[in-house]
Scaffold this active site. Structure first.
Site, PDB file in Angstrom:
ATOM      1  CB  SER A 212      -0.965  -0.053   1.193  1.00  0.00           C
ATOM      2  OG  SER A 212      -2.004   0.877   1.056  1.00  0.00           O
TER       3      SER A 212
ATOM      4  CG  ASP B 283      -7.145  -3.314  -2.460  1.00  0.00           C
ATOM      5  OD1 ASP B 283      -7.613  -2.719  -1.477  1.00  0.00           O
ATOM      6  OD2 ASP B 283      -5.967  -3.209  -2.815  1.00  0.00           O
TER       7      ASP B 283
ATOM      8  CG  HIS C 136      -5.402  -2.924   1.160  1.00  0.00           C
ATOM      9  ND1 HIS C 136      -5.033  -2.326  -0.032  1.00  0.00           N
ATOM     10  CD2 HIS C 136      -4.633  -2.351   2.124  1.00  0.00           C
ATOM     11  CE1 HIS C 136      -4.114  -1.404   0.199  1.00  0.00           C
ATOM     12  NE2 HIS C 136      -3.851  -1.405   1.501  1.00  0.00           N
TER      13      HIS C 136
END
Length: 250
Positions: A91, A192, A223
């Site tokens: 991320s 996600d 995610h």
């Protein structure tokens, strides 16, 4: 107890793993252990403001701090004698890893796992998730609903400023993606819930000069792909990518 960086010192090939926004190196610990078993030395720095029980600590830092943390991680490994380094991040960590490539830092390759490297403000649910995270931590700390409600406007103001800073960072990076010539690994979870999966596809298309673009789609993962149902597949895919690299010229 505050969570810290981890350093698994093993073989001569080094990998930096960077964690997600508002999280810790625990995000990437399982991946780090898997790579350690394959004789890689692995370092996962803790971004400034993270790893504490006070979410406001994050809001009192900036993306510039985290980029600096990543550059200091490279320096740390250099001082330990590791000259060739691959950098990956989950991320927000992947945004920072990509920034190192854009800035032409001395790294061999880079990689992103479910990273909002494009269209940051419109392509994710980070704001909503962070505000929920703050409320959970404050409740655990014994704050009343009224006290939490009194705190939230200032938290939202600081958060919006920080998200704007992150958005400005990714916008400044995007025009340079076509110039990156490093090998790049891209992992994206099909389920996600935080970042628009299409960002990963657009990122892949933007890499015009990268010597390798190793793209992987994990349809059943959410995610946090590094700890999710496809973590073993991700570990194997990262390992295979690292084996393709031109370590020490051979």
């Amino acid at each position: 107890m505050a969570i810290k960086s981890f350093f698994f010192e093993k073989g001569p090939k080094a990998v930096i793993l960077m964690h997600a926004y508002s999280s810790t190196p625990n995000d990437v610990r399982m991946l780090g252990r898997a790579l350690e078993k394959e004789n890689y030395t692995v370092y996962a720095p803790l971004f400034k403001g993270h790893g504490t029980t006070e979410p406001e600590d994050i809001l009192n830092t900036s993306p510039k701090d985290w980029v600096n943390d990543a550059k200091e991680a490279i320096q740390f490994l250099h001082e330990k004698g590791y000259k060739e380094i691959a950098v990956f991040g989950l991320s927000m960590g992947g945004v920072i890893a990509t920034k190192l490539l854009v800035d032409k830092e001395p790294v061999l390759a880079g990689g992103t796992f479910c990273s909002p490297v494009m269209n940051f403000r419109n392509g994710n649910n980070v704001r909503k998730e962070f505000l929920a995270y703050v409320q959970i931590l404050k409740k655990k700390a014994g704050y009343s609903e009224l006290e939490i409600n009194d705190l939230m406007p200032e938290v939202e103001r600081k958060l919006d400023n920080q998200l704007d800073e992150i958005s400005e960072l990714t916008e400044s990076m995007e025009p340079h993606y076509s110039e990156i010539n490093h090998p790049i690994f891209i992992a994206q979870a099909g389920q996600d819930e935080l970042v628009d999966p299409q960002i990963a596809i657009s990122f892949r298309k933007s890499l015009k000069k990268a010597s390798i673009v190793d793209f992987h789609w994990y349809e059943n993962s959410k995610h946090a792909v590094t700890v999710g149902v496809d973590r073993k597949a991700l570990q194997a895919d990262v390992s295979n990518f690292l084996k393709q690299l031109d370590w020490n010229g051979g």
